[in-house]
Design an enzyme around this catalytic site. Sequence first.
Site, PDB file in Angstrom:
ATOM      1  N   HIS A   1       0.826  -1.203   0.000  1.00  0.00           N
ATOM      2  CA  HIS A   1       0.000   0.000   0.000  1.00  0.00           C
ATOM      3  C   HIS A   1       0.869   1.264   0.000  1.00  0.00           C
ATOM      4  O   HIS A   1       0.629   2.221  -0.733  1.00  0.00           O
ATOM      5  CB  HIS A   1      -0.933  -0.025   1.220  1.00  0.00           C
ATOM      6  CG  HIS A   1      -1.949   1.070   1.206  1.00  0.00           C
ATOM      7  ND1 HIS A   1      -2.136   1.910   2.265  1.00  0.00           N
ATOM      8  CD2 HIS A   1      -2.809   1.480   0.248  1.00  0.00           C
ATOM      9  CE1 HIS A   1      -3.089   2.785   1.964  1.00  0.00           C
ATOM     10  NE2 HIS A   1      -3.510   2.539   0.753  1.00  0.00           N
TER      11      HIS A   1
ATOM     12  N   HIS B   1       1.143   4.114  -3.199  1.00  0.00           N
ATOM     13  CA  HIS B   1       0.985   5.566  -3.062  1.00  0.00           C
ATOM     14  C   HIS B   1       2.281   6.315  -3.395  1.00  0.00           C
ATOM     15  O   HIS B   1       2.239   7.488  -3.741  1.00  0.00           O
ATOM     16  CB  HIS B   1       0.472   5.923  -1.667  1.00  0.00           C
ATOM     17  CG  HIS B   1      -1.007   5.681  -1.532  1.00  0.00           C
ATOM     18  ND1 HIS B   1      -1.950   6.576  -1.965  1.00  0.00           N
ATOM     19  CD2 HIS B   1      -1.699   4.621  -1.068  1.00  0.00           C
ATOM     20  CE1 HIS B   1      -3.167   6.091  -1.747  1.00  0.00           C
ATOM     21  NE2 HIS B   1      -3.032   4.893  -1.199  1.00  0.00           N
TER      22      HIS B   1
ATOM     23  N   HIS C   1      -7.750  -0.217  -5.014  1.00  0.00           N
ATOM     24  CA  HIS C   1      -8.449  -0.245  -3.731  1.00  0.00           C
ATOM     25  C   HIS C   1      -9.716  -1.111  -3.807  1.00  0.00           C
ATOM     26  O   HIS C   1     -10.085  -1.771  -2.833  1.00  0.00           O
ATOM     27  CB  HIS C   1      -8.757   1.177  -3.248  1.00  0.00           C
ATOM     28  CG  HIS C   1      -7.525   1.945  -2.831  1.00  0.00           C
ATOM     29  ND1 HIS C   1      -6.782   2.692  -3.712  1.00  0.00           N
ATOM     30  CD2 HIS C   1      -6.886   2.044  -1.643  1.00  0.00           C
ATOM     31  CE1 HIS C   1      -5.745   3.232  -3.074  1.00  0.00           C
ATOM     32  NE2 HIS C   1      -5.780   2.857  -1.808  1.00  0.00           N
TER      33      HIS C   1
ATOM     34  N   GLU D   1     -10.194  10.996  -4.869  1.00  0.00           N
ATOM     35  CA  GLU D   1      -9.075  10.652  -3.948  1.00  0.00           C
ATOM     36  C   GLU D   1      -8.733  11.775  -2.998  1.00  0.00           C
ATOM     37  O   GLU D   1      -8.664  11.490  -1.781  1.00  0.00           O
ATOM     38  CB  GLU D   1      -7.837  10.221  -4.750  1.00  0.00           C
ATOM     39  CG  GLU D   1      -6.733   9.743  -3.816  1.00  0.00           C
ATOM     40  CD  GLU D   1      -5.448   9.405  -4.546  1.00  0.00           C
ATOM     41  OE1 GLU D   1      -5.372   9.558  -5.763  1.00  0.00           O
ATOM     42  OE2 GLU D   1      -4.507   9.025  -3.840  1.00  0.00           O
TER      43      GLU D   1
ATOM     44  N   HIS E   1     -11.892  11.539  -0.194  1.00  0.00           N
ATOM     45  CA  HIS E   1     -11.277  10.353   0.414  1.00  0.00           C
ATOM     46  C   HIS E   1     -10.181  10.720   1.418  1.00  0.00           C
ATOM     47  O   HIS E   1     -10.140  10.186   2.525  1.00  0.00           O
ATOM     48  CB  HIS E   1     -10.748   9.433  -0.697  1.00  0.00           C
ATOM     49  CG  HIS E   1      -9.555   8.642  -0.298  1.00  0.00           C
ATOM     50  ND1 HIS E   1      -8.262   9.090  -0.505  1.00  0.00           N
ATOM     51  CD2 HIS E   1      -9.426   7.455   0.345  1.00  0.00           C
ATOM     52  CE1 HIS E   1      -7.417   8.199  -0.018  1.00  0.00           C
ATOM     53  NE2 HIS E   1      -8.086   7.199   0.494  1.00  0.00           N
TER      54      HIS E   1
ATOM     55  N   HIS F   1      -9.872  10.057   5.655  1.00  0.00           N
ATOM     56  CA  HIS F   1      -8.757   9.480   6.412  1.00  0.00           C
ATOM     57  C   HIS F   1      -8.418  10.384   7.604  1.00  0.00           C
ATOM     58  O   HIS F   1      -8.166   9.905   8.712  1.00  0.00           O
ATOM     59  CB  HIS F   1      -7.508   9.364   5.526  1.00  0.00           C
ATOM     60  CG  HIS F   1      -7.401   8.065   4.768  1.00  0.00           C
ATOM     61  ND1 HIS F   1      -6.781   6.957   5.281  1.00  0.00           N
ATOM     62  CD2 HIS F   1      -7.820   7.710   3.526  1.00  0.00           C
ATOM     63  CE1 HIS F   1      -6.805   5.964   4.384  1.00  0.00           C
ATOM     64  NE2 HIS F   1      -7.444   6.403   3.307  1.00  0.00           N
TER      65      HIS F   1
ATOM     66  N   HIS G   1     -12.904   2.829   2.889  1.00  0.00           N
ATOM     67  CA  HIS G   1     -12.719   2.504   1.478  1.00  0.00           C
ATOM     68  C   HIS G   1     -13.911   1.730   0.927  1.00  0.00           C
ATOM     69  O   HIS G   1     -14.184   1.788  -0.273  1.00  0.00           O
ATOM     70  CB  HIS G   1     -11.393   1.772   1.241  1.00  0.00           C
ATOM     71  CG  HIS G   1     -10.289   2.748   0.978  1.00  0.00           C
ATOM     72  ND1 HIS G   1     -10.058   3.262  -0.275  1.00  0.00           N
ATOM     73  CD2 HIS G   1      -9.410   3.346   1.808  1.00  0.00           C
ATOM     74  CE1 HIS G   1      -9.066   4.142  -0.199  1.00  0.00           C
ATOM     75  NE2 HIS G   1      -8.652   4.209   1.055  1.00  0.00           N
TER      76      HIS G   1
HETATM   77 CU1  CUO Z   1      -4.736   3.877  -0.259  1.00  0.00          CU
HETATM   78 CU2  CUO Z   1      -7.095   5.539   1.347  1.00  0.00          CU
HETATM   79  O1  CUO Z   1      -5.424   4.632   1.616  1.00  0.00           O
HETATM   80  O2  CUO Z   1      -5.958   5.412  -0.347  1.00  0.00           O
END
Ligand code: CUO
Length: 690
Positions: free
Chosen positions: A212, A216, A241, A351, A367, A371, A407
């Site tokens: 992960h 990113h 995702h 995102e 998104h 978080h 998610h």
């Molecule tokens: Cu990979 Cu929310 O953690 O995008």
Amino acid sequence: MTNTDLKALELLFQRPLEPAFTTRDSGKTVLELPDSFYTDRYRNDTEEVGNRFSKDVDLKIPIQELSNVPSLEFTKKIGLKNQFSLFNNRHRDIASELITLFMGAPNLRQFVSLCVYTKDRVNPVLFQYAYAVAVAHRPDTREVPLTNISQIFPSNFVEPSAFRDARQEASVIGESGARVHVDIPQNYTASDREDEQRLAYFREDIGVNSHHWHWHLVYPTTGPTEVVNKDRRGELFYYMHHQILARYNVERFCNNLKKVQPLNNLRVEVPEGYFPKILSSTNNRTYPARVTNQKLRDVDRHDGRVEISDVERWRDRVLAAIDQGYVEDTSGNRIPLDEVRGIDILGNMIEATPVLSINYNFYGNLHNEGHNIISFAHDPDYRHLEEFGVMGDVTTAMRDPIFYRWHGFIDTVFNKFKTRLNPYNAGELNFDGITVDYIEAKIGKSNTKANTLLTYWQKSSADLAAGLDFGPSADGNIFASFTHLQNAPFTYTFNVTNNGARRTGTCRIFICPKVDERNQALNLEEQRLLAIEMDKFTVDLVPGENTIRRQSTESSVAIPFERSFRPVGADYQPKAADELARFKFCGCGWPQHLLLPKGNAQGMLFDLFVMISDYSQDSVEQPKTPNDACSTAYSFCGLKDKLYPDRRTMGYPFDRRLPNANLTELVGAFGNMAKTDLRIVFNDRVIDKA
Ligand code: CUO
């Protein structure tokens, strides 16, 4: 590139908290800094400090003066001991500026100097992130392997008592050969009173979390255009995702838990608590916990503000756009959300990336701010001086059950869009003259049954030495053993008849769960949303009969264990150029050891599905950039400096509704598809990795 440049760059991934002048590579190598590089703390003692660390080393790498000393004032808002978060807008912008600075270094040697100079002056997590992004994207660092994040900051991945044991082992037992492996406990975050704990082996897996982080890193939200604006980036955000969610939900069925409930209401208490217990490398504190039934609240802190109502407004605008079938850009132009580009536009907008969002001010930062709200739930106004919880950090977010709920919500938004599109029609699904007559998946040994696959626990080890700052330096490795799910490798065999001329097809393999946690049959719409992509590859089809064989270890979604956990340091670097190339950019990909869901003791039932589509409709014209030998997990990670190598939308044919009532009817209607029952049997034994 000279060997010492390469080596210097690799050394910067080691011991991230120690000053750049300390020895690296198990005490064998030191970087020789110009006096001007020493920070104020050491400036008056440069000779003494430099001499002390350059004694008894095999190699001294002189670092060139900087032709242009940059001001790093812009990084100061993130203190050296603070946590760094890619979801925090201010942090994100600072990282973007630092990446731009690194990408702009005029040549390789100056890049090395710039990084050495910067390393001791900025937040170490920020540095490692921006540095890794630059190494992954600069043309002149193509040959530099990225060190896996779990080895740079092992404390983000491993229960803390393992470090005490590791330091003790390293300082008491001098010879690295005589050291025992330090055991990393499994299942330490909660007891079995907490149902969610049944999935801890998945959420807290080192390979899952490092994948992960790596994803990113390859797909940042801000930075120079060449770093951010990648082919179908937004779509890949959705798809990677989405696949994580499909895998997690299926994994839940295997453990008698129902599907994740999407977090679509931020105003009600969150029943799932999470107590991570892992340490942050920068401040040596544990990541804050979230108690059971925590209420989420507006965040109003010195380093960021967001209200739940902001997120709700953006959500409503995004949903309205999906219902209307178009988005509006900053000039008020209506851009249709069509079958081809719609999902990519939505991915970048939801995102969100401020650089690529069609209208960042209007559609917001849905998104990422989710978080943030979740990660600050324990201290939203900073009254207790607490930093973010694991949801604030891409290296740790997947540990928390709420990651899958948040998610899960984001995924339902994307699925709403996909469901609005017409179902695939026959012309989009068939491949005239191609028939799949037989399919099976079988474990290699001769006495195994076809279509029964096996999972079990495996004990493996990783080297923690590179990330063990301020530990003993002069001697070798510190191995830690950990237990993870594993699957027995297997082979797919397909018999395909081609009733036409020789041609090429794309073979797409999925597994779909047949039943849920209560053993209730799933319908096609449910199966499609839970379809797990296993592999995708091109096949040459001669006229008449064709037999296709493919190993599970060749999967286009996964990377082998060794790529995630290879030992760090120049000694472990392959010498031949082609082998070295394979190590580069290797860390992005789903861990091979989790390629299969766990299954259960009785054998969990799946449909193994294969489709051969017409390659002439799938292929893309690639730019003539060098091939990247390491990007085997392209389904999730794309290809470096290339277009996404499949023209179909990601997840095809399961990303849209299908024209048939169930999967049996679908494969009955299309000869280029086939399915068979597959069982995944879990054997509750721990087997040492040979
Ligand atoms: Cu990979 Cu929310 O953690 O995008």
